[in-house]
Design a protein around this motif. Structure first.
Motif, PDB file in Angstrom:
ATOM      1  N   ILE A   1       0.843  -1.205   0.000  1.00  0.00           N
ATOM      2  CA  ILE A   1       0.000   0.000   0.000  1.00  0.00           C
ATOM      3  C   ILE A   1       0.874   1.249   0.000  1.00  0.00           C
ATOM      4  CG2 ILE A   1      -1.589   1.346   1.420  1.00  0.00           C
ATOM      5  CD1 ILE A   1      -2.835  -1.362   2.245  1.00  0.00           C
ATOM      6  N   LEU A   2       1.950   1.184   0.804  1.00  0.00           N
ATOM      7  CA  LEU A   2       2.858   2.342   0.832  1.00  0.00           C
ATOM      8  C   LEU A   2       3.516   2.567  -0.519  1.00  0.00           C
ATOM      9  CD1 LEU A   2       4.792   2.295   4.211  1.00  0.00           C
ATOM     10  CD2 LEU A   2       3.221   4.013   3.330  1.00  0.00           C
ATOM     11  N   ALA A   3       3.939   1.469  -1.158  1.00  0.00           N
ATOM     12  CA  ALA A   3       4.646   1.610  -2.435  1.00  0.00           C
ATOM     13  C   ALA A   3       3.685   1.798  -3.590  1.00  0.00           C
ATOM     14  CB  ALA A   3       5.510   0.373  -2.669  1.00  0.00           C
ATOM     15  N   GLY A   4       2.362   1.640  -3.315  1.00  0.00           N
ATOM     16  CA  GLY A   4       1.392   1.873  -4.372  1.00  0.00           C
ATOM     17  C   GLY A   4       1.197   0.689  -5.283  1.00  0.00           C
TER      18      GLY A   4
ATOM     19  N   SER B   1      -6.425   8.116 -13.536  1.00  0.00           N
ATOM     20  CA  SER B   1      -5.939   8.228 -12.167  1.00  0.00           C
ATOM     21  C   SER B   1      -4.471   7.846 -12.113  1.00  0.00           C
ATOM     22  CB  SER B   1      -6.715   7.317 -11.233  1.00  0.00           C
ATOM     23  OG  SER B   1      -8.096   7.636 -11.323  1.00  0.00           O
ATOM     24  N   VAL B   2      -3.760   8.515 -11.205  1.00  0.00           N
ATOM     25  CA  VAL B   2      -2.356   8.163 -10.964  1.00  0.00           C
ATOM     26  C   VAL B   2      -2.176   8.019  -9.458  1.00  0.00           C
ATOM     27  CG1 VAL B   2       0.035   8.901 -11.209  1.00  0.00           C
ATOM     28  CG2 VAL B   2      -1.606   9.428 -13.017  1.00  0.00           C
ATOM     29  N   ARG B   3      -1.553   6.921  -9.066  1.00  0.00           N
ATOM     30  CA  ARG B   3      -1.261   6.696  -7.660  1.00  0.00           C
ATOM     31  C   ARG B   3      -0.145   7.642  -7.234  1.00  0.00           C
ATOM     32  NH1 ARG B   3      -2.484   2.017  -4.766  1.00  0.00           N
ATOM     33  NH2 ARG B   3      -1.882   2.240  -2.595  1.00  0.00           N
ATOM     34  N   ILE B   4      -0.302   8.218  -6.056  1.00  0.00           N
ATOM     35  CA  ILE B   4       0.726   9.133  -5.561  1.00  0.00           C
ATOM     36  C   ILE B   4       1.580   8.386  -4.546  1.00  0.00           C
ATOM     37  CG2 ILE B   4       1.174  11.285  -4.339  1.00  0.00           C
ATOM     38  CD1 ILE B   4      -1.559  12.247  -5.348  1.00  0.00           C
ATOM     39  N   VAL B   5       2.852   8.196  -4.891  1.00  0.00           N
ATOM     40  CA  VAL B   5       3.779   7.515  -3.976  1.00  0.00           C
ATOM     41  C   VAL B   5       4.924   8.470  -3.681  1.00  0.00           C
ATOM     42  CG1 VAL B   5       3.135   5.203  -4.723  1.00  0.00           C
ATOM     43  CG2 VAL B   5       4.971   6.442  -5.895  1.00  0.00           C
ATOM     44  N   ALA B   6       5.948   7.960  -3.014  1.00  0.00           N
ATOM     45  CA  ALA B   6       7.052   8.826  -2.573  1.00  0.00           C
ATOM     46  C   ALA B   6       7.760   9.482  -3.749  1.00  0.00           C
ATOM     47  CB  ALA B   6       8.053   8.012  -1.760  1.00  0.00           C
ATOM     48  N   SER B   7       7.834   8.776  -4.878  1.00  0.00           N
ATOM     49  CA  SER B   7       8.627   9.298  -5.989  1.00  0.00           C
ATOM     50  C   SER B   7       7.790  10.060  -7.015  1.00  0.00           C
ATOM     51  CB  SER B   7       9.343   8.127  -6.681  1.00  0.00           C
ATOM     52  OG  SER B   7       8.376   7.233  -7.185  1.00  0.00           O
TER      53      SER B   7
END
Lengths: 264, 110
Positions: free
Chosen positions: A126-129, A178-184
């Protein structure tokens, strides 16, 4: 032991002797007894007794199982053997139970480790998307005013949401992409008020769907001089809606690591 | 003739009545039977040798049985009952074999 023997041993001679002694008193018996002589009758009685005991003994031996006819010392030996065997088997049972216990605890440990690992994998996914997620959260809709919504404002909002404890986010444009928003994830200004997120062009209005504590995130967005205030300053509008179940279904394609290696 | 009939009558009676052997007698009965058999074969042999004597047969029969039972009893008291009864059976068996061999020589001349 001594008594029955004494009684038993004389038994064969005594019985015929008595019959021999007593029978002369009888009338009929005395007649045929006299015809053959006492010795003959005695012999007949002895042989009859022999046949009787022979038959009885044969019958006893054939009907009795080995144990009932066995001698005392044999029985003791058999009992001793059985006890030794029992203790050996008992030891075997204890050993096997011990190994069963070890195997079971090992299996339990493995299952616990597996459950823990899969739980961690879910969290990290989930964190990494890489995994879709759902939960309570917000839908934050940016509506452009005179000036288009800049990437800077969106990034600002994303940072604010992260600061307020957002756990999973995605941004979608007007065409539902839609685009998942992750750390990068990066945000760039595109043409005609569009937004380039991770290389994909999104057209307005943009909606950020976020999973996290709704009250905290709403407060974070609404602080004076914060996201809502800044967008309103540019003439735009930010609509924040609570969602019982916010769906973050867009996935981020994980990068294959070329250089970084886990330590340990 | 009477002896054979008596033997058969005893067997039939034993099979028919089917009594159970008391536990105290169980070690001695087989030995007593073997001793009696020895006496019977000795009697048959003596009959064929024409030296059969009624009194001698009766006495040898009874004393055989008594001595065999006594030896086994003594063995049991000394704790060697099993071995001693085996020994008694071996001795009686040798005697029975000798008697049977003599009987055979008489009957078949061989």
């Amino acid at each position: 032991m001594a008594d029955p023997v004494e009684r038993q041993a004389p038994a064969p001679p005594v019985e015929p002797a008595e019959s021999v002694v007593v029978e002369p008193a009888g009338t009929v018996a005395g007649v045929w007894w006299r015809r053959f002589g006492s010795a003959t009758v005695m012999i007949a009685a002895l042989l009859g007794l022999l046949g009787f005991t022979l038959a009885v003994q044969l019958k006893t031996t054939s009907t009795d199982s080995s144990l009932a006819a066995a001698r005392q010392e044999d029985l003791v030996r058999i009992l001793y053997d059985l006890e030794a065997r029992e203790s050996r088997l008992r030891q075997d049972v204890a050993t096997l139970e011990e190994s069963q216990r070890q195997l079971r605890s090992g299996e339990q440990g493995r299952q616990a480790a597996l459950a823990e690992a899969s739980r961690r994998a879910d969290e990290l996914g989930i964190l990494a998307g890489t995994l879709p997620a759902r939960g309570p959260g917000l839908a934050v809709r940016f509506e452009a005013g005179s000036k288009p919504i800049s990437a800077f404002r969106v990034l600002d909002a994303v940072q604010e949401l992260r600061g307020a404890g957002a756990e999973a986010m995605q941004i979608s444009g007007g065409d539902r992409a839609s685009v998942r928003i992750v750390a990068s994830t990066y945000f760039l200004d595109g043409e005609n008020g569009s937004l380039v997120v991770d290389g994909r062009r999104l057209t307005g209005p943009f909606t950020i769907t976020v999973i996290g504590d709704p009250a905290t995130m709403r407060t974070g967005l609404n602080i004076p001089g914060g996201v809502v205030a800044s967008v309103a300053q540019d003439g735009g509008n930010v609509i924040v809606e609570d969602r019982e179940v916010a769906e973050v279904s867009a996935l981020h394609k994980p990068r294959t690591l070329e250089h970084a290696r886990p330590v340990g | 003739m009477i002896a054979v009939l008596a033997l058969l009558a005893g067997v039939v009676l034993g099979l028919w009545l089917d009594p159970t052997v008391p536990a105290a007698l169980q070690p001695y009965l087989p030995i007593a039977v073997v001793a009696a058999l020895d006496a019977v074969f000795g009697g048959v042999r003596a009959k064929l040798d024409r030296i059969f004597d009624d009194k001698q047969f009766v006495v040898s029969f009874i004393s055989n049985v008594l001595v065999a039972a006594l030896i086994v009893y003594l063995g049991d008291q000394l704790g060697v009952g099993g071995q001693l009864s085996t020994g008694v059976v071996v001795v009686l068996g040798v005697r029975i074999f000798g008697n049977v061999a003599a009987i055979r020589r008489h009957m078949f001349r061989a």
